[in-house]
Design a protein around this motif. Sequence first.
Motif, PDB file in Angstrom:
ATOM      1  N   ARG A  92     -17.143 -10.609  -3.319  1.00 15.04           N
ATOM      2  CA  ARG A  92     -16.720 -10.288  -2.048  1.00 15.04           C
ATOM      3  C   ARG A  92     -16.526  -8.860  -1.785  1.00 15.04           C
ATOM      4  O   ARG A  92     -16.304  -7.943  -2.856  1.00 15.04           O
ATOM      5  CB  ARG A  92     -15.339 -10.845  -1.967  1.00 15.04           C
TER       6      ARG A  92
ATOM      7  N   HIS B 286       0.809  -7.834  -0.236  1.00 13.78           N
ATOM      8  CA  HIS B 286      -0.323  -8.664  -0.436  1.00 13.78           C
ATOM      9  C   HIS B 286      -1.257  -8.751  -1.625  1.00 13.78           C
ATOM     10  O   HIS B 286      -0.701  -7.966  -2.571  1.00 13.78           O
ATOM     11  CB  HIS B 286      -1.156  -8.064   0.940  1.00 13.78           C
TER      12      HIS B 286
ATOM     13  N   ASP C  59       0.802  -1.133  -0.191  1.00 11.33           N
ATOM     14  CA  ASP C  59      -0.117   0.066   0.035  1.00 11.33           C
ATOM     15  C   ASP C  59       0.792   1.280  -0.005  1.00 11.33           C
ATOM     16  O   ASP C  59       2.027   1.187   0.830  1.00 11.33           O
ATOM     17  CB  ASP C  59      -1.047   0.114   1.279  1.00 11.33           C
TER      18      ASP C  59
END
Length: 349
Positions: free
Chosen positions: A286, A273, A214
């Motif tokens: 989702r 991630h 991020d």
Amino acid sequence: MSDSSVPAPLADFPTASLKVIDIQKLQDQVATEYEKLLSAAKEEGFFYLDFSNMPDWLHFSNVVGGVYDLEKELFDLSEEEKLSFDVDKHGPMKLNGYKPIGRNVGGVGGKRDGFESWAIPKDGVLPPSMNIRPFSRPVLLHNTQPLLATFMKYMDIFTTTIHTALSTAMGLQGSERLELFHRSASPSPSILRLLKYHAQPTTERGASQTPHTDLGSLTLLFTRQPGLQVLPRGAKAAPESWRFVMPKPGCAIVNIGDGLAMMTGGLLTSSLHRVGPLPGQAMGTRYSFAYLQRAEEHTILKVPQQQMSVEEEITSGEWLRRKFGMLRKDTYAEDTQWILTGRQDVAPV
Ligand SMILES: O=C(O)CCC(=O)C(=O)O
Ligand SMILES: [Fe+2]
């Protein structure tokens, strides 16, 4: 977050074992919790933030539930209406608006992402002064302004608490303290990002969100469904190295971003991630949402030397623009993929 709606794991797969940090203990300045937070931020770069011991836990839980309801309704708007708020028409900072599925790099069909997202600027909702900074949005986001402002206020308090705890645990003094680069009363490039991942059949499985770190300082993620995976610090980039970060009732999943890693000379870890299906299973639709807190736009960040031939100083705002350039399919460049992933050996699928 709340709750009985978090599904139990369906099969055996590798999960990340993350530390659980109690926000109430951080607010109460418990020294051992400060130390635990610092070790999670250094070692894993990810941790669970537990809200369930806060006196206003029920109120916060209802606010979080309200944001889940809001994002379902928002993504149910027609594609035409959503595209009339296209995020890429609002400039390179991407602080406001809609991104349709497939515009970013990713692993679906070997090349594209599998999610829609919507950015909501903190400064449009919870402005640093009494003057609300106007931003274009559908009626639904106008009508839910009070809910969003309450959510942003909580995020502001939690992130300030984390910066205070980390700064104290690291022994930072005066103008070095992290709170000073994330002041509540200053203009901020932070956003709330709503995400809807589309279902994938077992025959077309791939990472819906590409491996990335991020770009900002802190990410506070809310989801009731599995799919998020993390590559542990130092692990080789092999399929078996990825660990699923399971949702935990009463907790958000928090991770350190590039901004804090750079501001601390690499002491804190911005972990790699991605989001993808569980092993051997189809992926259902989702939903998640993340408060992406970024340092004030003119904060100076030092890009680490192992990634550039000469150490380079850039602003937080410039890092944000560079990173977005790498995320978009049409501006992605393989030779600088470390900007996206923090390392040169991880391909964006
Ligand atoms: O949806 C998730 O679980 C993760 C989202 C994420 O990594 C991001 O938006 O940066
Ligand atoms: Fe992320």
